[in-house]
Design a protein around this motif. Structure first.
Motif, PDB file in Angstrom:
ATOM      1  N   UNK A  36       0.863  -1.185   0.000  1.00  0.00           N
ATOM      2  CA  UNK A  36       0.000   0.000   0.000  1.00  0.00           C
ATOM      3  C   UNK A  36       0.900   1.236   0.000  1.00  0.00           C
ATOM      4  N   UNK A  37       0.540   2.181  -0.841  1.00  0.00           N
ATOM      5  CA  UNK A  37       1.214   3.462  -0.918  1.00  0.00           C
ATOM      6  C   UNK A  37       0.159   4.557  -0.823  1.00  0.00           C
ATOM      7  N   UNK A  38       0.606   5.777  -0.581  1.00  0.00           N
ATOM      8  CA  UNK A  38      -0.335   6.895  -0.551  1.00  0.00           C
ATOM      9  C   UNK A  38       0.328   8.133  -1.114  1.00  0.00           C
ATOM     10  N   UNK A  39      -0.516   9.021  -1.631  1.00  0.00           N
ATOM     11  CA  UNK A  39      -0.029  10.285  -2.174  1.00  0.00           C
ATOM     12  C   UNK A  39      -0.944  11.406  -1.723  1.00  0.00           C
ATOM     13  N   UNK A  40      -0.380  12.310  -0.958  1.00  0.00           N
ATOM     14  CA  UNK A  40      -1.108  13.487  -0.501  1.00  0.00           C
ATOM     15  C   UNK A  40      -0.936  14.600  -1.526  1.00  0.00           C
ATOM     16  N   UNK A  41      -1.858  15.570  -1.537  1.00  0.00           N
ATOM     17  CA  UNK A  41      -1.753  16.672  -2.503  1.00  0.00           C
ATOM     18  C   UNK A  41      -0.414  17.387  -2.407  1.00  0.00           C
ATOM     19  N   UNK A  42       0.234  17.564  -3.544  1.00  0.00           N
ATOM     20  CA  UNK A  42       1.490  18.274  -3.581  1.00  0.00           C
ATOM     21  C   UNK A  42       2.689  17.500  -3.096  1.00  0.00           C
ATOM     22  N   UNK A  43       2.484  16.219  -2.788  1.00  0.00           N
ATOM     23  CA  UNK A  43       3.590  15.403  -2.278  1.00  0.00           C
ATOM     24  C   UNK A  43       3.809  14.187  -3.165  1.00  0.00           C
ATOM     25  N   UNK A  44       4.982  13.590  -3.027  1.00  0.00           N
ATOM     26  CA  UNK A  44       5.273  12.374  -3.760  1.00  0.00           C
ATOM     27  C   UNK A  44       4.573  11.178  -3.108  1.00  0.00           C
ATOM     28  N   UNK A  45       4.371  10.167  -3.920  1.00  0.00           N
ATOM     29  CA  UNK A  45       3.772   8.948  -3.389  1.00  0.00           C
ATOM     30  C   UNK A  45       4.749   8.300  -2.409  1.00  0.00           C
ATOM     31  N   UNK A  46       4.223   7.800  -1.301  1.00  0.00           N
ATOM     32  CA  UNK A  46       5.086   7.221  -0.273  1.00  0.00           C
ATOM     33  C   UNK A  46       4.591   5.846   0.152  1.00  0.00           C
ATOM     34  N   UNK A  47       5.533   5.052   0.607  1.00  0.00           N
ATOM     35  CA  UNK A  47       5.231   3.711   1.088  1.00  0.00           C
ATOM     36  C   UNK A  47       4.452   3.768   2.388  1.00  0.00           C
ATOM     37  N   UNK A  48       3.481   2.860   2.526  1.00  0.00           N
ATOM     38  CA  UNK A  48       2.695   2.762   3.752  1.00  0.00           C
ATOM     39  C   UNK A  48       2.929   1.405   4.433  1.00  0.00           C
ATOM     40  N   UNK A  49       2.689   0.327   3.678  1.00  0.00           N
ATOM     41  CA  UNK A  49       2.817  -1.009   4.266  1.00  0.00           C
ATOM     42  C   UNK A  49       2.955  -2.036   3.157  1.00  0.00           C
ATOM     43  N   UNK A  50       3.497  -3.198   3.513  1.00  0.00           N
ATOM     44  CA  UNK A  50       3.629  -4.285   2.546  1.00  0.00           C
ATOM     45  C   UNK A  50       3.526  -5.613   3.268  1.00  0.00           C
TER      46      UNK A  50
END
Length: 122
Positions: A36-50
């Motif tokens: 799972x990854x996430x991307x907030x407005x104005x930010x790069x996509x980041x790792x959440x969990x695997x």
């Protein structure tokens, strides 16, 4: 080829919970590590969990460890992200991804879902 569809996003107050689902179609779900990854407005996509192929190993970003839990149900071809104690800074589009290995970077994943919006109000 596996295809992924996320669901379960929505609007929740800070301190609340949501469970995201990632449904896989096509052959090979049990052959992939899931992330799972996430991307907030104005930010790069980041790792959440695997989570590993066998679900024996799970990995978390420091920002979510202890609050989020990743799991998978091979029989249902579905991966989950249980999110508790949500914070406004968790607001983002959440993506699930599948790849031959489990890793904390996007390059390890070959297949991506379309994303689901999670909004946490303060």
């Amino acid at each position: 080829q596996v295809q992924l569809v996320e669901s379960g996003g929505g609007l929740v107050q800070a301190g609340g919970s949501l469970r995201l689902s990632c449904a896989a179609s096509g052959r090979g779900f049990s052959s992939y590590g899931m992330g799972w990854f996430r991307q907030a407005p104005g930010k790069e996509r980041e790792f959440v969990a695997a989570i590993s192929l066998s679900a024996g190993n799970a990995y978390y970003a420091d920002s979510v460890r202890g609050r989020f839990t990743i799991s998978r149900d091979t029989a249902k071809y579905t991966a989950y992200l249980q999110m508790n104690s949500l914070k406004p800074e968790d607001t983002a589009v959440y993506y699930c991804a599948a790849g031959p290995v489990v890793a904390g970077h996007e390059g390890a994943y070959d297949i991506w879902g379309q994303g689901t919006q999670v909004t946490v109000s303060s």
